[in-house]
Enzyme design. Structure first.
Site, PDB file in Angstrom:
ATOM      1  N   LYS A  44       0.902  -0.917   0.012  1.00  0.00           N
ATOM      2  CA  LYS A  44      -0.091  -0.049  -0.036  1.00  0.00           C
ATOM      3  C   LYS A  44       0.835   1.099  -0.036  1.00  0.00           C
ATOM      4  CE  LYS A  44      -0.142  -0.239   5.123  1.00  0.00           C
ATOM      5  NZ  LYS A  44      -0.732   0.606   6.299  1.00  0.00           N
ATOM      6  N   ARG A 142      -9.491   0.556  16.121  1.00  0.00           N
ATOM      7  CA  ARG A 142      -9.286   1.528  14.944  1.00  0.00           C
ATOM      8  C   ARG A 142     -10.370   1.045  14.139  1.00  0.00           C
ATOM      9  NH1 ARG A 142      -3.628   1.500  11.664  1.00  0.00           N
ATOM     10  NH2 ARG A 142      -4.384  -0.333  10.844  1.00  0.00           N
ATOM     11  N   HIS A 174      -5.263  -6.786  13.718  1.00  0.00           N
ATOM     12  CA  HIS A 174      -3.984  -5.890  13.760  1.00  0.00           C
ATOM     13  C   HIS A 174      -3.537  -5.636  15.348  1.00  0.00           C
ATOM     14  CE1 HIS A 174      -1.222  -3.685  11.427  1.00  0.00           C
ATOM     15  NE2 HIS A 174      -1.677  -2.868  11.713  1.00  0.00           N
ATOM     16  N   ARG A 230       1.166 -10.543   7.634  1.00  0.00           N
ATOM     17  CA  ARG A 230       1.392  -9.356   6.561  1.00  0.00           C
ATOM     18  C   ARG A 230       2.384  -8.428   6.940  1.00  0.00           C
ATOM     19  NH1 ARG A 230      -3.420  -9.143   9.650  1.00  0.00           N
ATOM     20  NH2 ARG A 230      -2.850  -7.236  10.509  1.00  0.00           N
ATOM     21  N   TYR A 277      15.720  30.088   6.852  1.00  0.00           N
ATOM     22  CA  TYR A 277      14.539  30.946   7.178  1.00  0.00           C
ATOM     23  C   TYR A 277      14.826  30.925   8.945  1.00  0.00           C
ATOM     24  CZ  TYR A 277      12.476  30.291   2.623  1.00  0.00           C
ATOM     25  OH  TYR A 277      12.020  30.501   1.543  1.00  0.00           O
ATOM     26  N   CYS A 329      13.689  24.061   4.087  1.00  0.00           N
ATOM     27  CA  CYS A 329      12.906  24.725   3.320  1.00  0.00           C
ATOM     28  C   CYS A 329      12.005  23.739   2.342  1.00  0.00           C
ATOM     29  CB  CYS A 329      13.919  25.813   2.205  1.00  0.00           C
ATOM     30  SG  CYS A 329      14.986  26.761   3.407  1.00  0.00           S
ATOM     31  N   MET A 330      11.301  24.509   1.447  1.00  0.00           N
ATOM     32  CA  MET A 330      10.508  23.841   0.968  1.00  0.00           C
ATOM     33  C   MET A 330      11.174  22.684  -0.322  1.00  0.00           C
ATOM     34  SD  MET A 330       6.983  24.890  -1.513  1.00  0.00           S
ATOM     35  CE  MET A 330       6.191  25.765  -0.368  1.00  0.00           C
ATOM     36  N   ASP A 331      12.162  23.321  -0.983  1.00  0.00           N
ATOM     37  CA  ASP A 331      12.796  22.625  -1.999  1.00  0.00           C
ATOM     38  C   ASP A 331      14.398  22.187  -1.881  1.00  0.00           C
ATOM     39  OD1 ASP A 331      10.377  23.183  -3.579  1.00  0.00           O
ATOM     40  OD2 ASP A 331      11.315  25.443  -3.682  1.00  0.00           O
TER      41      ASP A 331
HETATM   42  C1  LIG Z   1      -3.794  -3.816   8.342  1.00  0.00           C
HETATM   43  C2  LIG Z   1      -2.232  -3.702   8.424  1.00  0.00           C
HETATM   44  N1  LIG Z   1      -1.508  -4.911   8.020  1.00  0.00           N
HETATM   45  C3  LIG Z   1      -0.283  -5.069   7.959  1.00  0.00           C
HETATM   46  C4  LIG Z   1       0.581  -3.732   7.889  1.00  0.00           C
HETATM   47  C5  LIG Z   1       2.044  -3.950   7.871  1.00  0.00           C
HETATM   48  O1  LIG Z   1       2.593  -3.421   8.914  1.00  0.00           O
HETATM   49  P1  LIG Z   1       4.258  -3.375   8.920  1.00  0.00           P
HETATM   50  O2  LIG Z   1       4.508  -2.504   7.925  1.00  0.00           O
HETATM   51  O3  LIG Z   1       4.230  -2.730  10.476  1.00  0.00           O
HETATM   52  O4  LIG Z   1       4.489  -4.533   8.531  1.00  0.00           O
HETATM   53  C6  LIG Z   1      -0.074  -2.631   8.072  1.00  0.00           C
HETATM   54  C7  LIG Z   1       0.679  -1.478   7.718  1.00  0.00           C
HETATM   55  O5  LIG Z   1       0.229  -0.448   8.443  1.00  0.00           O
HETATM   56  C8  LIG Z   1      -1.636  -2.572   8.285  1.00  0.00           C
HETATM   57  O6  LIG Z   1      -2.304  -1.363   8.106  1.00  0.00           O
END
Ligand SMILES: Cc1ncc(COP(=O)(O)O)c(C=O)c1O
Length: 391
Positions: A44, A142, A174, A230, A277, A329-331
């Site tokens: 992701k 969450r 999670h 995961r 700045y 700074c920004m850049d």
């Molecule tokens: C639902 C879920 N599973 C797994 C992961 C992977 O976590 P990590 O990057 O700590 O392995 C995330 C990451 O935020 C997550 O939101």
């Protein structure tokens, strides 16, 4: 209309070098560590800033049987690019189209009976059975089904399964604090997870797959691995807990992203010269300053600024560390190369991720954040350059 293609920095000037061979090694090492559990590599957020498609292809080639993303939009991009493997997504809004992801054979996380009803309707519209993973909230508060609704969700899911609308392939949850192995929430969440799986099975669901572990738990909590883990951040070679967990687990991880730039300019300055700045940094002695062409628009945290009383992050230049001088700074930002510096415009600096450079975790410590944020926030203007792996 979606965002137009972003105009980027010339890659010779600054780039994020993505080492897909390192990514592949990390994925293989993690897969070996968690076996016989299967590995889902989380790609992701543009693979935590590394580029989703090159990382997804490399993860598959390295043996990831699952990929995970947050949104159906991310999952769709993977499918449109030709990914055909098991693919899980878990975050969508009330009005999001679920017909397309079901039609694209994407597994969906479901955390509420009302959400299950939407999936059932979408499955009918897609003319397919939707594969769902029921999420129990074990303590993160969450998303995840509140425990008081769990029995309802399980019985609704069983009915939907018997009606041929869904296939419940997993129960999942999670962790809140897996990066702190001694945190009391960890055993409590594992116990709550077992209880939820037992209740799902008592409701008549087979629950062939259970998944709970993120990187930290995959590395350090064998009793949280179940059938599937995961893993995100560890695959990108960033330790989930400030450089400790992977080493303790004996899993070698190499940084995948090296953020580098050419110095744009250098200049010798007199003692007392104030920089950037707010003039929050001034040279104590005569020194040489270098200008780095990346800024907070590119994801360099302003919190990495080096102010007189609060030292900032450092970059690596010719085997030395050069601290940030003044406000980011920004850049662009300025580094103090030291009085004897011989660098000139065009010389290379590595911000993080190189063999002899600071790490993303080092930057995170200075900025009071986590390595995840340091790599993920690198902006679209910074070109990614890939080497190794399946691009
Ligand atoms: C639902 C879920 N599973 C797994 C992961 C992977 O976590 P990590 O990057 O700590 O392995 C995330 C990451 O935020 C997550 O939101």
């Amino acid at each position: 209309m979606t965002n137009p293609v972003t105009a980027v920095i010339d890659p010779a000037t600054a780039s994020a070098e993505i080492d897909l061979a390192a990514f592949s090694r990390n994925v293989r090492a993690l897969a070996g560590h968690v076996a016989p559990a299967e590995l889902m590599v989380v790609v992701k957020a543009d693979a935590y800033g590394h580029g989703m498609m090159p990382c997804a292809r490399t993860a598959r080639a390295a043996g990831a049987s699952w990929l995970g993303v947050a949104t159906p939009g991310e999952a769709r991009v993977l499918r449109e690019a030709g990914d055909t493997g098991r693919l899980f997504c878990w975050l969508f809004g009330e009005d999001e189209d679920l017909v397309a992801p079901i039609a694209l054979d994407i597994d969906l996380g479901v955390h509420h009976p009302a959400q299950l009803s939407r999936v059932v309707a979408a499955a009918a519209a897609a003319g397919r059975i939707a594969r769902v993973h029921l999420k129990i909230d074990t303590g993160l508060s969450r998303n995840g089904c509140p425990p008081v609704l769990w029995d309802d969700l399980c019985s609704d899911a069983r009915a939907a399964q018997e009606a041929g609308a869904v296939e419940v392939v997993a129960v999942w949850s999670h962790f809140a604090a897996a990066d702190e192995p001694e945190h009391p929430a960890n055993p409590m969440q594992i116990a709550a997870f077992h209880a939820a799986v037992d209740r799902a099975r008592a409701a008549g669901l087979a629950v062939p797959i259970r998944h709970l572990a993120n990187s930290a738990a995959a590395l350090g909590m064998p009793d949280a691995r179940f059938e599937l883990v995961r893993v995100g951040i560890a695959a990108y070679g960033v330790d989930p807990a400030d450089g400790e967990l992977a080493e303790q687990a004996g899993v070698p991880l190499d940084p995948v992203m090296r953020l580098r730039a050419h110095l744009i300019a250098t200049r010798a300055v007199a003692p007392g010269t104030a920089v950037s700045y707010g003039h929050r940094w001034a040279a104590d002695d005569a020194t040489v300053l270098g200008l780095v062409p990346l800024g907070y628009a590119d994801g360099i945290p302003r919190a990495a600024s080096g102010w007189g009383t609060e030292p900032g992050a450092s970059v690596a230049v010719a085997g030395r560390r050069a601290p940030i001088a003044g406000t980011v700074c920004m850049d662009q930002f300025v580094v103090d190369l030291g009085p004897d510096a011989r660098e000139e415009a065009g010389d290379e600096v590595t911000l993080f991720g190189g063999a002899d450079s600071p790490s993303a975790s080092d930057w995170a410590r200075v900025c009071r954040t986590i390595g995840y944020e340091i790599v993920t926030r690198i902006g679209n203007r910074v070109p990614r350059r890939y080497s190794g792996g399946a691009q």
